[in-house]
Motif scaffolding. Structure first.
Motif, PDB file in Angstrom:
ATOM      1  N   UNK A   3       0.835  -1.193   0.000  1.00 35.12           N
ATOM      2  CA  UNK A   3       0.000   0.000   0.000  1.00 35.12           C
ATOM      3  C   UNK A   3       0.873   1.247   0.000  1.00 35.12           C
ATOM      4  N   UNK A   4       0.266   2.367  -0.344  1.00 30.39           N
ATOM      5  CA  UNK A   4       0.963   3.642  -0.381  1.00 30.39           C
ATOM      6  C   UNK A   4       1.258   4.107   1.047  1.00 30.39           C
ATOM      7  N   UNK A   5       2.536   4.237   1.367  1.00 25.06           N
ATOM      8  CA  UNK A   5       2.948   4.582   2.732  1.00 25.06           C
ATOM      9  C   UNK A   5       3.238   6.074   2.895  1.00 25.06           C
ATOM     10  N   UNK A   6       2.847   6.886   1.940  1.00 27.55           N
ATOM     11  CA  UNK A   6       3.174   8.307   1.981  1.00 27.55           C
ATOM     12  C   UNK A   6       1.980   9.155   2.430  1.00 27.55           C
ATOM     13  N   UNK A  78      -7.232  -5.463  -3.169  1.00 30.67           N
ATOM     14  CA  UNK A  78      -7.115  -6.360  -4.322  1.00 30.67           C
ATOM     15  C   UNK A  78      -7.993  -5.897  -5.487  1.00 30.67           C
ATOM     16  N   UNK A  79      -9.150  -5.330  -5.173  1.00 35.32           N
ATOM     17  CA  UNK A  79     -10.000  -4.777  -6.227  1.00 35.32           C
ATOM     18  C   UNK A  79      -9.282  -3.651  -6.963  1.00 35.32           C
ATOM     19  N   UNK A  80      -8.594  -2.804  -6.207  1.00 34.34           N
ATOM     20  CA  UNK A  80      -7.830  -1.720  -6.832  1.00 34.34           C
ATOM     21  C   UNK A  80      -6.686  -2.287  -7.665  1.00 34.34           C
ATOM     22  N   UNK A  81      -6.018  -3.316  -7.136  1.00 33.99           N
ATOM     23  CA  UNK A  81      -4.919  -3.945  -7.879  1.00 33.99           C
ATOM     24  C   UNK A  81      -5.419  -4.520  -9.196  1.00 33.99           C
ATOM     25  N   UNK A  93       0.069  -0.491  -4.553  1.00 33.12           N
ATOM     26  CA  UNK A  93      -1.296  -0.185  -4.979  1.00 33.12           C
ATOM     27  C   UNK A  93      -1.649   1.214  -4.484  1.00 33.12           C
ATOM     28  N   UNK A  94      -2.280   2.039  -5.331  1.00 27.01           N
ATOM     29  CA  UNK A  94      -2.627   3.408  -4.909  1.00 27.01           C
ATOM     30  C   UNK A  94      -3.757   3.437  -3.872  1.00 27.01           C
ATOM     31  N   UNK A  95      -3.434   2.968  -2.693  1.00 23.45           N
ATOM     32  CA  UNK A  95      -4.374   2.958  -1.572  1.00 23.45           C
ATOM     33  C   UNK A  95      -3.585   3.251  -0.307  1.00 23.45           C
ATOM     34  N   UNK A 169       1.329 -15.433  -1.127  1.00 25.90           N
ATOM     35  CA  UNK A 169       2.565 -15.558  -1.912  1.00 25.90           C
ATOM     36  C   UNK A 169       3.507 -14.390  -1.617  1.00 25.90           C
ATOM     37  N   UNK A 170       4.693 -14.429  -2.221  1.00 24.12           N
ATOM     38  CA  UNK A 170       5.634 -13.318  -2.060  1.00 24.12           C
ATOM     39  C   UNK A 170       5.047 -12.020  -2.620  1.00 24.12           C
ATOM     40  N   UNK A 171       4.362 -12.141  -3.763  1.00 25.92           N
ATOM     41  CA  UNK A 171       3.672 -10.985  -4.346  1.00 25.92           C
ATOM     42  C   UNK A 171       2.218 -11.008  -3.876  1.00 25.92           C
ATOM     43  N   UNK A 172       1.898 -10.180  -2.903  1.00 24.25           N
ATOM     44  CA  UNK A 172       0.548 -10.198  -2.326  1.00 24.25           C
ATOM     45  C   UNK A 172      -0.530  -9.792  -3.317  1.00 24.25           C
ATOM     46  N   UNK A 173      -0.135  -9.110  -4.391  1.00 23.94           N
ATOM     47  CA  UNK A 173      -1.122  -8.745  -5.411  1.00 23.94           C
ATOM     48  C   UNK A 173      -1.666  -9.976  -6.128  1.00 23.94           C
TER      49      UNK A 173
END
Length: 208
Positions: A3-6, A78-81, A93-95, A169-173
């Motif tokens: 997720x976006x951490x900013x 996941x919906x956003x992904x 992901x832009x969330x 998995x390693x890639x959560x997307x």
């Protein structure tokens, strides 16, 4: 979660979100002691507002709600992904990561009431066994942590097959971490039901 951490130009360290749990405890303990306990005492006649068993039940309920919150947030992520077409890319992901705040806050709320466990062991145990029973309460937490680690290690074994990357998995997307959270929410709810069943049958030593 990817997720976006900013927040503006500031990047929030992912591990620092554990502090939301601590802040929730620091905020809610005074609220519980100064507001909830006096109000509940008027209705229940109990010195601490509610019994240790009731506090334990509320703690388990908050634990279940935290897993439900995590499941909803991950489902939305996941919906956003999917919409961004980044399922097979290990990208952010832009969330906002701030969406994780409520689940950590619920965990903290549960910890405020979890003190009922130690109080229950201390008040209900024989005088000669109070120290041992308190040790059992801490051992209970340790066993829970080991069991949680076991579940996390077993989930990929049962979900990653037939070319499927599995839930974690390693890639959560590519995965379905939301289904893992739903499973944990279901287990937490069953645990709550089992606790309520046992608590309703329990006869307090004080009553005797």
């Amino acid at each position: 979660m990817v997720m976006d951490k900013h927040i503006g130009s500031f990047e929030i360290p992912a591990a620092s979100f554990q502090s939301v749990d601590v802040l929730a405890v620091l905020i809610l303990v005074p609220v519980y002691e100064t507001i909830l306990v006096p109000v509940l005492r008027k209705f229940t006649g109990t010195a601490n507002g509610i019994t240790p068993l009731q506090r334990m039940g509320i703690s388990l309920a908050f634990s279940t709600l935290s897993m439900i919150s995590a499941a909803f947030v991950e489902s939305y992520r996941l919906q956003i992904a999917h919409a961004e077409g980044s399922i097979h890319s290990k990208v952010t992901v832009p969330m906002s990561i701030m969406w994780q705040g409520p689940q950590y806050f619920l965990i903290g709320a549960g910890e405020v009431f979890s003190t009922g466990l130690n109080e229950f062991f201390y008040e209900e145990s024989p005088d000669a066994m109070k120290s041992m029973c308190l040790a059992f309460s801490f051992a209970n937490n340790a066993v829970g942590n080991y069991l949680n680690s076991l579940i996390i290690s077993l989930v990929p074994l049962f979900t990653a097959n037939g070319g499927s990357p599995g839930w974690i998995p390693d890639n959560l997307n590519e995965g379905h971490l939301d289904q893992f959270y739903w499973m944990m929410a279901g287990l937490s709810f069953l645990n709550l039901l089992a606790f309520i069943s046992c608590a309703m049958r329990y006869k307090s030593n004080k009553a005797s």
